[in-house]
Structure formats: C-alpha cells, structure tokens
Motif scaffolding. Structure first.
Motif: not given
Length: 125
Positions: A64-77
């Motif tokens: 999977y590839l998320t558009s998020r780059t912020d560590p908390q947002e990556i953790a959320d995804i």
C-alpha cells in the motif's frame, strides 16, 4: 507478483463520504470537508478488502502507498488498514522527505499499480 495500491481515494475514503457517489466524494474533498483530514476514521471503499483478499489468495504480495508524510497521519492510515483487516496491512509505504510517488514505486518495482489517477505519480492519463 507484487501489487502496489494507493490508499486514500482508491481503497479508503473519508468517513462522511459513506453512501455518497464518487462525484459527491470529490466535491467534499474540493470543499475541504472536515472528515477529509480525519485519517484515523477513514473507511474502506466498497468491497476493497474482499477484492484484495482474492488477489492475496492468488499469491499476490500486496503493498500500500499512502499520500501521508506526517508520522501521525501515516500511523492513522496504518491503523485503518489493520482495523478493517486489509491483507498484508503491514506493507504500508510512504514518501520520505523530497521523495515522489514515482520514486517509491520505482524502489518497489510492482508488477501492477492500482491508483485512482496516474497524474499524482507523474504519469499521463
């Protein structure tokens, strides 16, 4: 076989988009509706989990590839993928500082790329 699947907008949607058409979801994103930025409460789109389960059953390695780059947002995804039991949920990739989507994809070299529109990775429609 390696599959790389973009998360937001391809297999995950913001919570207030449930029951909306794709056009209505896009309008919510363009209007900057609040739940668009609430990544911890994103939901699977349609039967995404079931479809990906079938591909995994056919011996595909799922990434999977998320558009998020912020560590908390990556953790959320990551949490959303885990909560809804996406296959190979631990294979979540993201862009590092200065990295493009294309560079992440090139590092993995997937056999198949699943994305809602290739413009975001520098491709052509």
């Amino acid at each position: 076989m390696k599959l790389l699947i973009f998360t937001e907008g391809t297999i995950l949607m913001h919570s207030s988009s449930q029951g909306k058409t794709p056009q209505e979801r896009i309008a919510q994103v363009r209007a900057n509706e609040a739940s668009v930025h609430d990544f911890a409460h994103y939901l699977p789109i349609g039967h995404a989990v079931d479809k990906i389960d079938i591909w995994q059953d056919q011996h595909a390695d799922i990434y999977y590839l998320t558009s998020r780059t912020d560590p908390q947002e990556i953790a959320d995804i990551q949490s959303v993928l885990d909560t809804y039991h996406f296959p190979d949920a631990h294979h979540l990739l993201y862009r590092r500082m200065g990295q493009s989507y294309a560079q992440v994809a090139e590092q993995l070299l997937p056999d198949i790329l699943i994305e809602d529109d290739c413009e975001s990775i520098g491709g052509e429609l």
